[in-house]
Design a protein around this motif. Structure first.
Motif, short mmCIF file in Angstrom:
data_model
loop_
_atom_site.label_atom_id
_atom_site.label_comp_id
_atom_site.label_asym_id
_atom_site.label_seq_id
_atom_site.Cartn_x
_atom_site.Cartn_y
_atom_site.Cartn_z
N LEU A 11 38.36 40.81 67.50
CA LEU A 11 36.91 40.77 67.32
C LEU A 11 36.52 39.78 66.22
O LEU A 11 35.52 39.07 66.33
N ASP A 12 37.32 39.72 65.15
CA ASP A 12 37.05 38.75 64.09
C ASP A 12 37.14 37.32 64.61
O ASP A 12 36.35 36.45 64.21
N SER A 13 38.09 37.05 65.50
CA SER A 13 38.20 35.70 66.05
C SER A 13 37.03 35.36 66.98
O SER A 13 36.67 34.20 67.10
N TYR A 14 36.44 36.36 67.62
CA TYR A 14 35.30 36.14 68.50
C TYR A 14 33.98 36.04 67.75
O TYR A 14 33.03 35.46 68.26
N ARG A 15 33.88 36.62 66.58
CA ARG A 15 32.60 36.67 65.86
C ARG A 15 32.03 35.29 65.49
O ARG A 15 30.85 35.15 65.30
N LEU A 146 52.47 40.05 76.72
CA LEU A 146 51.16 39.70 77.26
C LEU A 146 51.24 39.57 78.77
O LEU A 146 52.25 39.15 79.31
N ALA A 147 50.14 39.89 79.42
CA ALA A 147 50.00 39.65 80.85
C ALA A 147 48.58 39.17 81.10
O ALA A 147 47.64 39.64 80.45
N CYS A 148 48.44 38.22 81.99
CA CYS A 148 47.10 37.72 82.30
C CYS A 148 47.06 37.30 83.76
O CYS A 148 48.09 37.07 84.38
N ASN A 149 45.84 37.19 84.29
CA ASN A 149 45.71 36.62 85.61
C ASN A 149 45.65 35.10 85.47
O ASN A 149 45.68 34.56 84.36
N ARG A 150 45.58 34.39 86.57
CA ARG A 150 45.63 32.93 86.52
C ARG A 150 44.49 32.35 85.71
O ARG A 150 44.68 31.42 84.92
N MET A 151 43.30 32.88 85.85
CA MET A 151 42.14 32.36 85.12
C MET A 151 42.19 32.73 83.64
O MET A 151 41.53 32.11 82.82
N GLY A 152 42.94 33.74 83.28
CA GLY A 152 42.99 34.20 81.90
C GLY A 152 44.09 33.60 81.05
O GLY A 152 44.32 34.04 79.92
N SER A 153 44.76 32.58 81.56
CA SER A 153 45.89 32.03 80.81
C SER A 153 45.47 31.40 79.48
O SER A 153 46.24 31.39 78.53
N ASP A 154 44.24 30.90 79.39
CA ASP A 154 43.77 30.33 78.12
C ASP A 154 43.51 31.39 77.06
O ASP A 154 43.41 31.07 75.88
N LEU A 155 43.43 32.65 77.46
CA LEU A 155 43.23 33.74 76.50
C LEU A 155 44.49 34.03 75.69
O LEU A 155 44.43 34.71 74.67
N LYS A 156 45.62 33.52 76.14
CA LYS A 156 46.87 33.76 75.42
C LYS A 156 46.82 33.15 74.02
O LYS A 156 47.47 33.64 73.11
N LYS A 157 46.05 32.09 73.82
CA LYS A 157 45.92 31.48 72.51
C LYS A 157 45.27 32.45 71.52
O LYS A 157 45.65 32.51 70.37
N VAL A 158 44.28 33.19 71.99
CA VAL A 158 43.62 34.18 71.13
C VAL A 158 44.58 35.31 70.80
O VAL A 158 44.68 35.74 69.65
N ALA A 159 45.32 35.79 71.79
CA ALA A 159 46.24 36.91 71.60
C ALA A 159 47.46 36.49 70.78
O ALA A 159 48.08 37.34 70.13
N ALA A 160 47.80 35.23 70.78
CA ALA A 160 48.97 34.77 70.02
C ALA A 160 48.72 34.88 68.52
O ALA A 160 49.68 35.00 67.74
N LYS A 161 47.48 34.89 68.10
CA LYS A 161 47.14 35.01 66.68
C LYS A 161 47.36 36.43 66.16
O LYS A 161 47.35 36.65 64.96
N LEU A 162 47.57 37.36 67.05
CA LEU A 162 47.79 38.75 66.64
C LEU A 162 49.20 38.89 66.14
O LEU A 162 49.66 39.81 65.63
#
Length: 162
Positions: A11-15, A146-162
Motif C-alpha cells: 500500500l505504501d508503494s501504491y500511495r 509469486l504467481a500471476c496471470n499473463r497480464m499481471g507479470s509487470d506486478l512482480k516488480k511491486v511484489a519483489a520489493k517485499l
C-alpha cells in the motif's frame, strides 16, 4: 513476513500515484486503490482537439490465511465484477484495468497453476470505446513465491520489493 506487514508495504508503494482507501471497503477486500489519467492531444490550438484519452486502474487488495483455488476464482470474480461496475466507456475512454493483489499466509500448490490460467477481457463497442484487462498477482508470504496471470507479470516488480 506476515501478510499484514506485506500489505502495508504494498500500500505504501501504491500511495505515491494511486488514491488508496483502507476504510469502508466491502468484503472480501481489505483495501482498494484507483488511478485515473486524462490526456488531450490537439493541433496548434486547444480548440482543434484531436483526441481525449482516459486510462483507469482499479486495484483490489485481499488478505487470506489459507488460499485455495476455489477461493482464488471467487476473489477474481468479485474483483472483476466490482471493477467493471466503475468503468464508464464514453468517447475518449481507452482502457480500464482491474487488478487483484492477493497476499496469503499459505497457498495450496494448485493455486499457482490456476492463477496462470485466469484471463478476463472486455471490449466496449468493438474496442472503439476502449477495453478492460484483468491482472492478478498472488503472493505466498510464508515462502515468498509469486504467481500471476499473463497480464499481471509487470506486478512482480511491486511484489519483489517485499
Amino acid at each position: 513476513m506476515e501478510s499484514n506487514e506485506a500489505l502495508e508495504k504494498v500500500l505504501d508503494s501504491y500511495r505515491g500515484y494511486y488514491n488508496v482507501t483502507t476504510e469502508g471497503i466491502e468484503p472480501p477486500f481489505c483495501a482498494e486503490a484507483e488511478f485515473h489519467s486524462h490526456n488531450e492531444q490537439y493541433l496548434l490550438v486547444k480548440a482543434a482537439r484531436i483526441a481525449d484519452i482516459d486510462d483507469n486502474e482499479y486495484v483490489f487488495f485481499a488478505l487470506e490465511n489459507h488460499l485455495t483455488s476455489e477461493k482464488l476464482v471467487e476473489l477474481c470474480d468479485a474483483a472483476w465484477k466490482r471493477g467493471l461496475s466503475r468503468v464508464n466507456p464514453v468517447e475518449g475512454h481507452r482502457c480500464s484495468d482491474v487488478i487483484l493483489f492477493l497476499l496469503a499466509d499459505s497457498v495450496d500448490e494448485d493455486v499457482f497453476n490456476t492463477a496462470k490460467k485466469i484471463k478476463r477481457y472486455k471490449s466496449y463497442l468493438l474496442s472503439f470505446r476502449g477495453w478492460s484487462h484483468f491482472r492478478l498477482l498472488v503472493r505466498d508470504c510464508s515462502s515468498g513465491r509469486l504467481a500471476c496471470n499473463r497480464m499481471g507479470s509487470d506486478l512482480k516488480k511491486v511484489a519483489a520489493k517485499l
